[in-house]
Design an enzyme around this catalytic site. Structure first.
Site, PDB file in Angstrom:
ATOM      1  N   GLY A   9       0.835  -1.207   0.000  1.00  0.00           N
ATOM      2  CA  GLY A   9       0.000   0.000   0.000  1.00  0.00           C
ATOM      3  C   GLY A   9       0.865   1.251   0.000  1.00  0.00           C
ATOM      4  O   GLY A   9       0.645   2.186  -0.778  1.00  0.00           O
ATOM      5  N   HIS A  10       1.890   1.260   0.860  1.00  0.00           N
ATOM      6  CA  HIS A  10       2.809   2.411   0.891  1.00  0.00           C
ATOM      7  C   HIS A  10       3.583   2.523  -0.425  1.00  0.00           C
ATOM      8  O   HIS A  10       3.863   3.622  -0.896  1.00  0.00           O
ATOM      9  CB  HIS A  10       3.835   2.246   2.018  1.00  0.00           C
ATOM     10  CG  HIS A  10       3.250   2.255   3.395  1.00  0.00           C
ATOM     11  ND1 HIS A  10       3.196   1.136   4.175  1.00  0.00           N
ATOM     12  CD2 HIS A  10       2.710   3.255   4.131  1.00  0.00           C
ATOM     13  CE1 HIS A  10       2.655   1.439   5.344  1.00  0.00           C
ATOM     14  NE2 HIS A  10       2.343   2.704   5.347  1.00  0.00           N
ATOM     15  N   GLY A  39      -2.688   7.522   1.482  1.00  0.00           N
ATOM     16  CA  GLY A  39      -3.531   6.412   1.056  1.00  0.00           C
ATOM     17  C   GLY A  39      -4.998   6.697   1.352  1.00  0.00           C
ATOM     18  O   GLY A  39      -5.335   7.229   2.415  1.00  0.00           O
ATOM     19  N   GLN A  76      -8.473  10.838   7.359  1.00  0.00           N
ATOM     20  CA  GLN A  76      -7.178  11.527   7.419  1.00  0.00           C
ATOM     21  C   GLN A  76      -6.972  12.388   6.166  1.00  0.00           C
ATOM     22  O   GLN A  76      -6.536  13.538   6.250  1.00  0.00           O
ATOM     23  CB  GLN A  76      -6.063  10.491   7.540  1.00  0.00           C
ATOM     24  CG  GLN A  76      -4.666  11.053   7.431  1.00  0.00           C
ATOM     25  CD  GLN A  76      -3.611  10.036   7.819  1.00  0.00           C
ATOM     26  OE1 GLN A  76      -3.396   9.784   8.989  1.00  0.00           O
ATOM     27  NE2 GLN A  76      -2.936   9.460   6.843  1.00  0.00           N
ATOM     28  N   VAL A 123      -4.817  -0.411  -1.673  1.00  0.00           N
ATOM     29  CA  VAL A 123      -4.283  -1.677  -2.207  1.00  0.00           C
ATOM     30  C   VAL A 123      -4.820  -2.790  -1.314  1.00  0.00           C
ATOM     31  O   VAL A 123      -4.778  -2.691  -0.088  1.00  0.00           O
ATOM     32  CB  VAL A 123      -2.736  -1.677  -2.209  1.00  0.00           C
ATOM     33  CG1 VAL A 123      -2.197  -2.995  -2.744  1.00  0.00           C
ATOM     34  CG2 VAL A 123      -2.207  -0.505  -3.037  1.00  0.00           C
TER      35      VAL A 123
END
Ligand code: PAF
Length: 289
Positions: A36-37, A147, A153, A176
């Protein structure tokens, strides 16, 4: 890739890059990096000349009974992954470097911070907004990447950037997922083998909520209750919240229409997991945003 641990050193390096006309992309993280990162790093790599990833487990955004001390950390592995994805600078400051004095100045976006995760994590988004403001001042990026999994956030940071005129483009990168739908998260490491199959319930509940919208349901409470039922029926899973809200206000409108977020948080064992779908709800159908 170079590793930098001190603010003055990073500033010196980036001032030179900026003077050379380079565009800077920032990927703020708390480490224990996963695919994901890496989607954030890949997006930053594509758009910018210099990619900076920060790895900093920010104590300000953890509540007293949360997992700050035990939050997973593996800087060596993070550095390897970042280098393999073409990151130029890994900025990994210590807590003392970021907070040499008690933080008497903090940044808050109250209108978007008390709903959803803000209800069970009071002060969390103040900690996020404060550290992200500091990182923005330190790095002065042209773009910053977050993300979409952390939907609230992103909403808080977008609004902070708008209200405080940070000259930074915020880029939200799609979630992801594992093959079975579980959103990638550093906290998935807390799941035991027995708990892991149950963790897909967040995704299944979101799909159920979306299917109701596709069938024409527009009541936020009906959609939210239906998603909550799916989560609550799953063994070993404890619902925190399931909500259907307007993406602009993060509040439930009278009827769902336009940019909408279906959002769920639930405890699976000791892992608190979150997930969301961002949808454009129209009279003629529902589109993923
Ligand atoms: O999303 C995260 O990992 C953190 O909240 C962030 C944005 C790096 C701030 O500490």
């Amino acid at each position: 890739m170079i590793q930098i641990h001190h603010i003055h050193e990073l500033r010196k390096h980036l001032n030179e890059e900026r003077r050379a006309g380079k565009r800077i992309g920032l990927v703020p993280t708390m480490g224990y990096l996963h695919e994901g990162h890496m989607a954030l790093v890949d997006a930053a790599r594509k758009d910018n000349d210099v990619v900076v990833a920060s790895v900093f487990v920010n104590p300000l955004q953890f509540g007293p009974n949360e997992d700050f001390a035990n939050y997973p950390r593996d800087l060596q592995h993070d550095a390897e992954l970042l280098a393999a994805h073409g990151c130029d600078i890994l900025f990994a400051p210590s807590v003392e470097e970021m907070y040499p004095k008690p933080m008497v100045t903090q940044v808050e976006v109250p209108a978007l911070s008390t709903q959803l995760c803000g209800k069970t994590r009071p002060g969390h988004f103040r900690g996020v907004a404060t550290v992200v403001s500091k990182l923005f001042h330190i790095v002065q990026p042209d773009r910053a990447y977050f993300g979409q999994k952390d939907g609230q956030q992103v909403a808080v940071i977008r609004r902070m950037v708008e209200d405080l005129n940070f000259p930074i483009q915020i880029v939200a990168v799609p979630i992801v997922r594992e093959a079975d739908g579980l959103a990638k998260s550093s906290r998935n490491v807390y799941l035991t083998q027995e708990e892991r199959p149950h963790a897909t319930v967040l995704y299944r509940a979101l799909q159920h909520g979306k299917s109701l919208l596709e069938k024409g349901e527009r009541s936020p409470s009906v959609v939210a209750s239906a998603m909550a039922e799916v989560v609550s029926a799953e063994p070993g899973v404890r619902l925190d919240y399931a909500e259907a809200v307007s993406l602009d206000t993060l509040e439930a409108p009278e009827r769902l229409s336009g940019p909408t977020m279906l959002a769920i948080a639930a405890y699976v064992g000791k892992a608190r997991l979150i997930d969301n779908f961002q949808l454009d709800v129209r009279s003629d159908g529902v589109r993923t945003l």
